[in-house]
Write a protein that holds these residues in place. Sequence first.
Motif, PDB file in Angstrom:
ATOM      1  N   UNK A 167      43.094  37.655  67.014  1.00 43.13           N
ATOM      2  CA  UNK A 167      44.275  36.950  67.522  1.00 43.13           C
ATOM      3  C   UNK A 167      44.887  37.739  68.670  1.00 43.13           C
ATOM      4  N   UNK A 168      45.262  37.038  69.721  1.00 42.86           N
ATOM      5  CA  UNK A 168      45.984  37.629  70.843  1.00 42.86           C
ATOM      6  C   UNK A 168      47.264  36.824  71.011  1.00 42.86           C
ATOM      7  N   UNK A 169      48.405  37.511  70.962  1.00 42.35           N
ATOM      8  CA  UNK A 169      49.710  36.859  71.029  1.00 42.35           C
ATOM      9  C   UNK A 169      50.394  37.200  72.352  1.00 42.35           C
ATOM     10  N   UNK A 170      50.979  36.193  72.986  1.00 41.05           N
ATOM     11  CA  UNK A 170      51.711  36.342  74.244  1.00 41.05           C
ATOM     12  C   UNK A 170      53.143  35.913  73.985  1.00 41.05           C
ATOM     13  N   UNK A 171      54.100  36.799  74.247  1.00 38.13           N
ATOM     14  CA  UNK A 171      55.491  36.510  73.915  1.00 38.13           C
ATOM     15  C   UNK A 171      56.403  36.831  75.095  1.00 38.13           C
ATOM     16  N   UNK A 172      57.166  35.845  75.530  1.00 36.65           N
ATOM     17  CA  UNK A 172      58.218  36.023  76.528  1.00 36.65           C
ATOM     18  C   UNK A 172      59.068  34.761  76.503  1.00 36.65           C
ATOM     19  N   UNK A 173      60.046  34.743  75.612  1.00 41.68           N
ATOM     20  CA  UNK A 173      60.875  33.552  75.458  1.00 41.68           C
ATOM     21  C   UNK A 173      60.246  32.557  74.502  1.00 41.68           C
TER      22      UNK A 173
END
Length: 189
Positions: free
Chosen positions: A163-169
């Motif tokens: 799993x690769x998670x991208x978080x910004x807002x």
Amino acid sequence: MKENRGFSLVEVLIVVAIMGIMIGFVFIGLPLLTGQHAKKCANNMSAALGKEKNYALARSGTADCYMELLLDADGYHVKYYIPKNAVVTGAGPSDWVLAEDEVIGSQQVEVTCELEGGTSLDITTGQSLKLVYDRASGACKPSFKGDGSGVGLIDSYGEPCTKITFDRGKKYEITLLPDTGKHMLEKKN
């Protein structure tokens, strides 16, 4: 006394300046609220994973291809490495050549990778994650930790990235299926 029905030039300039500042804040804050940076980074990474799988299946000789996800001053990069020759005898840095380097997202995004055993790795400056695809089947192999230099495959985690998670807002996740090398992108919140 004379009736004054208009605005002075100073008053108009002050109102325009205030409106300009407010519009600037909206343009800066809007991508944060909508998660545009995270979405762009996740979409570009999804495309990069597909491209790397194709490299592995089509351009590999006797060695597997790999890609490196890293962060530097320009943002998040994906570097694609392919075997230098059709036959690779060792596993040293001279056996692979950098095929492509692309910026996939802004450094404002927080990227986290989870490995099959539950280990979590935040991608920060000075470290990287190397994802290896099997040249015969396109399946994900155990991931490697890197120092961002792209030199060889070092420090194996012994398990593939799941799993690769991208978080910004807003948060976006790419779920990888190691047995097949397929992946799915979904919005989490």
